[in-house]
Design a protein around this motif. Structure first.
Motif, PDB file in Angstrom:
ATOM      1  N   PHE A  10       0.780  -1.215  -0.069  1.00 56.13           N
ATOM      2  CA  PHE A  10      -0.102   0.069   0.023  1.00 56.13           C
ATOM      3  C   PHE A  10       1.027   0.951   0.085  1.00 56.13           C
ATOM      4  O   PHE A  10       1.906   1.280   0.480  1.00 56.13           O
ATOM      5  CB  PHE A  10      -0.836  -0.037   1.083  1.00 56.13           C
ATOM      6  N   PRO A  11       0.424   2.368  -0.555  1.00 56.72           N
ATOM      7  CA  PRO A  11       0.980   3.698  -0.363  1.00 56.72           C
ATOM      8  C   PRO A  11       1.029   4.300   1.165  1.00 56.72           C
ATOM      9  O   PRO A  11      -0.170   4.242   1.299  1.00 56.72           O
ATOM     10  CB  PRO A  11       0.356   4.505  -1.595  1.00 56.72           C
ATOM     11  N   PHE A  13       0.153   6.912   3.558  1.00 61.23           N
ATOM     12  CA  PHE A  13      -0.737   8.018   3.698  1.00 61.23           C
ATOM     13  C   PHE A  13      -0.229   8.864   5.128  1.00 61.23           C
ATOM     14  O   PHE A  13      -0.089   8.456   5.927  1.00 61.23           O
ATOM     15  CB  PHE A  13      -2.121   7.843   3.689  1.00 61.23           C
ATOM     16  N   PRO A  86      -5.615  13.029  -4.845  1.00 60.06           N
ATOM     17  CA  PRO A  86      -4.362  12.850  -4.711  1.00 60.06           C
ATOM     18  C   PRO A  86      -3.255  14.064  -4.804  1.00 60.06           C
ATOM     19  O   PRO A  86      -2.496  14.176  -4.394  1.00 60.06           O
ATOM     20  CB  PRO A  86      -3.959  11.908  -5.917  1.00 60.06           C
ATOM     21  N   ARG A  93       0.386  12.013  -0.364  1.00 57.97           N
ATOM     22  CA  ARG A  93      -0.710  11.620  -0.101  1.00 57.97           C
ATOM     23  C   ARG A  93      -1.239  12.013   1.228  1.00 57.97           C
ATOM     24  O   ARG A  93      -0.630  11.626   2.285  1.00 57.97           O
ATOM     25  CB  ARG A  93      -1.111  10.282  -0.302  1.00 57.97           C
TER      26      ARG A  93
ATOM     27  N   ALA B  14      -2.035   3.266   6.492  1.00 56.49           N
ATOM     28  CA  ALA B  14      -2.646   2.884   5.157  1.00 56.49           C
ATOM     29  C   ALA B  14      -4.069   3.198   5.116  1.00 56.49           C
ATOM     30  O   ALA B  14      -4.718   3.372   6.198  1.00 56.49           O
ATOM     31  CB  ALA B  14      -2.761   1.150   5.440  1.00 56.49           C
ATOM     32  N   VAL B  15      -4.518   3.527   3.916  1.00 56.43           N
ATOM     33  CA  VAL B  15      -5.994   4.086   3.811  1.00 56.43           C
ATOM     34  C   VAL B  15      -6.746   3.128   2.853  1.00 56.43           C
ATOM     35  O   VAL B  15      -6.168   2.607   1.665  1.00 56.43           O
ATOM     36  CB  VAL B  15      -6.186   5.550   3.122  1.00 56.43           C
ATOM     37  N   PHE B  51      -7.126  -1.500  -0.607  1.00 56.91           N
ATOM     38  CA  PHE B  51      -6.435  -0.344  -0.283  1.00 56.91           C
ATOM     39  C   PHE B  51      -6.745   0.877  -1.292  1.00 56.91           C
ATOM     40  O   PHE B  51      -6.974   0.489  -2.578  1.00 56.91           O
ATOM     41  CB  PHE B  51      -4.961  -0.687  -0.580  1.00 56.91           C
ATOM     42  N   VAL B  52      -6.685   2.070  -1.058  1.00 55.77           N
ATOM     43  CA  VAL B  52      -6.667   3.143  -2.173  1.00 55.77           C
ATOM     44  C   VAL B  52      -5.274   3.165  -2.714  1.00 55.77           C
ATOM     45  O   VAL B  52      -4.418   3.094  -2.068  1.00 55.77           O
ATOM     46  CB  VAL B  52      -6.870   4.451  -1.340  1.00 55.77           C
ATOM     47  N   HIS B  53      -5.333   3.454  -4.163  1.00 54.18           N
ATOM     48  CA  HIS B  53      -4.021   3.331  -4.915  1.00 54.18           C
ATOM     49  C   HIS B  53      -3.593   4.662  -4.616  1.00 54.18           C
ATOM     50  O   HIS B  53      -3.970   5.674  -4.564  1.00 54.18           O
ATOM     51  CB  HIS B  53      -4.347   2.917  -6.198  1.00 54.18           C
ATOM     52  N   VAL B  54      -2.131   4.713  -4.990  1.00 53.07           N
ATOM     53  CA  VAL B  54      -1.473   5.859  -4.690  1.00 53.07           C
ATOM     54  C   VAL B  54      -1.887   7.200  -5.710  1.00 53.07           C
ATOM     55  O   VAL B  54      -1.836   8.259  -5.208  1.00 53.07           O
ATOM     56  CB  VAL B  54       0.223   5.734  -5.077  1.00 53.07           C
ATOM     57  N   GLU B  56      -5.247   7.679  -6.982  1.00 58.02           N
ATOM     58  CA  GLU B  56      -6.661   7.780  -7.006  1.00 58.02           C
ATOM     59  C   GLU B  56      -7.371   8.341  -5.943  1.00 58.02           C
ATOM     60  O   GLU B  56      -6.899   8.372  -4.875  1.00 58.02           O
ATOM     61  CB  GLU B  56      -7.451   6.470  -7.482  1.00 58.02           C
ATOM     62  N   LEU B  58     -10.539   9.212  -3.113  1.00 60.00           N
ATOM     63  CA  LEU B  58     -11.096   8.000  -2.183  1.00 60.00           C
ATOM     64  C   LEU B  58     -12.396   7.850  -2.891  1.00 60.00           C
ATOM     65  O   LEU B  58     -12.898   6.548  -3.080  1.00 60.00           O
ATOM     66  CB  LEU B  58     -11.820   8.939  -0.925  1.00 60.00           C
ATOM     67  N   VAL B  94      -4.571   1.651  10.097  1.00 56.40           N
ATOM     68  CA  VAL B  94      -5.228   1.629   8.930  1.00 56.40           C
ATOM     69  C   VAL B  94      -6.596   2.479   9.054  1.00 56.40           C
ATOM     70  O   VAL B  94      -7.376   2.206   9.936  1.00 56.40           O
ATOM     71  CB  VAL B  94      -5.797   0.268   8.333  1.00 56.40           C
ATOM     72  N   VAL B  95      -6.695   3.494   8.366  1.00 50.97           N
ATOM     73  CA  VAL B  95      -7.998   4.303   8.224  1.00 50.97           C
ATOM     74  C   VAL B  95      -8.944   3.942   7.120  1.00 50.97           C
ATOM     75  O   VAL B  95      -8.370   3.765   6.097  1.00 50.97           O
ATOM     76  CB  VAL B  95      -7.721   5.778   8.201  1.00 50.97           C
ATOM     77  N   VAL B  97     -12.284   4.359   5.027  1.00 50.19           N
ATOM     78  CA  VAL B  97     -13.021   5.537   4.371  1.00 50.19           C
ATOM     79  C   VAL B  97     -14.209   4.588   4.005  1.00 50.19           C
ATOM     80  O   VAL B  97     -14.246   3.892   2.892  1.00 50.19           O
ATOM     81  CB  VAL B  97     -12.438   6.357   3.553  1.00 50.19           C
TER      82      VAL B  97
END
Lengths: 228, 228
Positions: A10-11, A13, A86, A93, B14-15, B51-54, B56, B58, B94-95, B97
């Protein structure tokens, strides 16, 4: 304890909380703004906020920032939404979890550890704000306006004891529209559990004594008060 | 480009996005669940997400996960709230959303890349869910119930053309309470912009022909329909 994530999973944040703190000052709906003391947007006005610490929940981080910025802790505080474009921060991020606080008139704020200055700004004239804070502020104001329709949160802007006229003035200022006094009185006194008479009256405006109320136990307005 | 954050400035998070996808199946309000294919909580049921990509937003991450899990993209999707308790994931901060999706009856889901199995579960009997997903699901269901009061989103559970009786059935299932048919008919046909007659009728239940409607342009119900 399961396996830990690999960095490639994962990236990373940063997560911040930002606060839309609304109050009524000089008959205008105002939001707390701070002038940024460091880059990016150094010197620009922004919503107060900061990084979530490693060991605190989002709600706890919001309450901590609110106390740091305003000195108050016993006001309505609710999560507003998260903002994660982003490109919203030029460095990396950052997801901001925004919170909405509604407070009776607070003292003029003092600058915190990471802010050069602080002020109350009318929400309809905040100037240019850093990051996407103009959008977050607009969303917070709309949430507050909508909540006054179907929740007792208008009373959050009042002192502990208040008159119906004072509550009506809150609605007029938040909604930005004049309301018929008799209609409003009839509606709010008809909502079960919204207002509890304290038994006292006021004559502070020099007119007839007005009944004083405190907020009752209602958590929703049935029927709701609807914006025109 | 300003200075970059130093790693000491903030703890890395991590989001993820997690989805409360609601539909009505067999006259019950159901949520999409997936069985986890990997640790933690391997083999347990959970809300779909990832996971949210780097690169993109939310919203884009939620739409991507929804398309991956259900194959649909043109359904109502809104942010529900963020969940960030420090102990919600045993591995690291980890958050999540969370998003709420409301959809007409969808096909039985197929397991995605990171899920071993998938099913529709009645929301009042989801079993034990991984992480804090029971809370997220409960919050999503309450949001849907509340939204039916003051928004046209009940129609999101209907086909493109529907009868008042079908919409009433949606309300009865989501709210979990029977509603008086004549009262409901009078109320929903009295809300400006909620329903547009298509001109067609149906006799699918073998009874009298019933007028068919599609969703109108209203974005809020004035007056709202209120749960008892």
């Amino acid at each position: 304890m399961g396996p830990v994530y690999q960095p490639s999973d994962f990236p990373p944040f940063a997560v911040t909380v930002d606060l839309v703190v609304l109050t009524i000052r000089d008959d205008r709906l105002c939001a707390l703004l701070v002038r940024r003391g460091s880059a990016p947007y150094k010197g620009k006005w922004a919503l107060p906020g900061g990084f979530v610490h490693v060991d605190e929940s989002l709600d706890a981080a919001a309450a901590r920032e609110l106390a740091e910025e305003t000195g108050v802790s016993r006001v309505h505080l609710e999560q507003l939404g998260s903002y994660g474009d982003p490109r919203r921060d030029p460095r990396m991020r950052v997801v901001s979890v925004a919170y909405l606080a509604l407070a009776p008139d607070l003292p003029t704020p003092v600058a915190g550890t990471d802010a050069a200055d602080a002020r109350w700004s009318p929400v309809d004239d905040p100037g240019r704000l850093a990051f996407d804070h103009a959008q977050i502020l607009a969303d917070g104001v709309e949430r507050a306006r909508a909540k006054l329709e179907y929740s007792p949160l208008g009373t959050a802007f009042c002192s502990e004891e208040f008159t119906v006229a004072e509550l009506r003035r809150v609605y007029e200022i938040v909604w930005g529209t004049p309301l018929d006094a008799r209609n409003f009185h009839r509606k709010v006194t008809g909502v079960t559990g919204l207002l509890e008479p304290t038994g006292g009256t006021t004559t502070r405006d020099g007119g007839r004594p007005a009944q004083l109320y405190r907020r009752g136990p209602a958590v929703a307005l049935h029927p709701p008060l609807v914006r025109s």
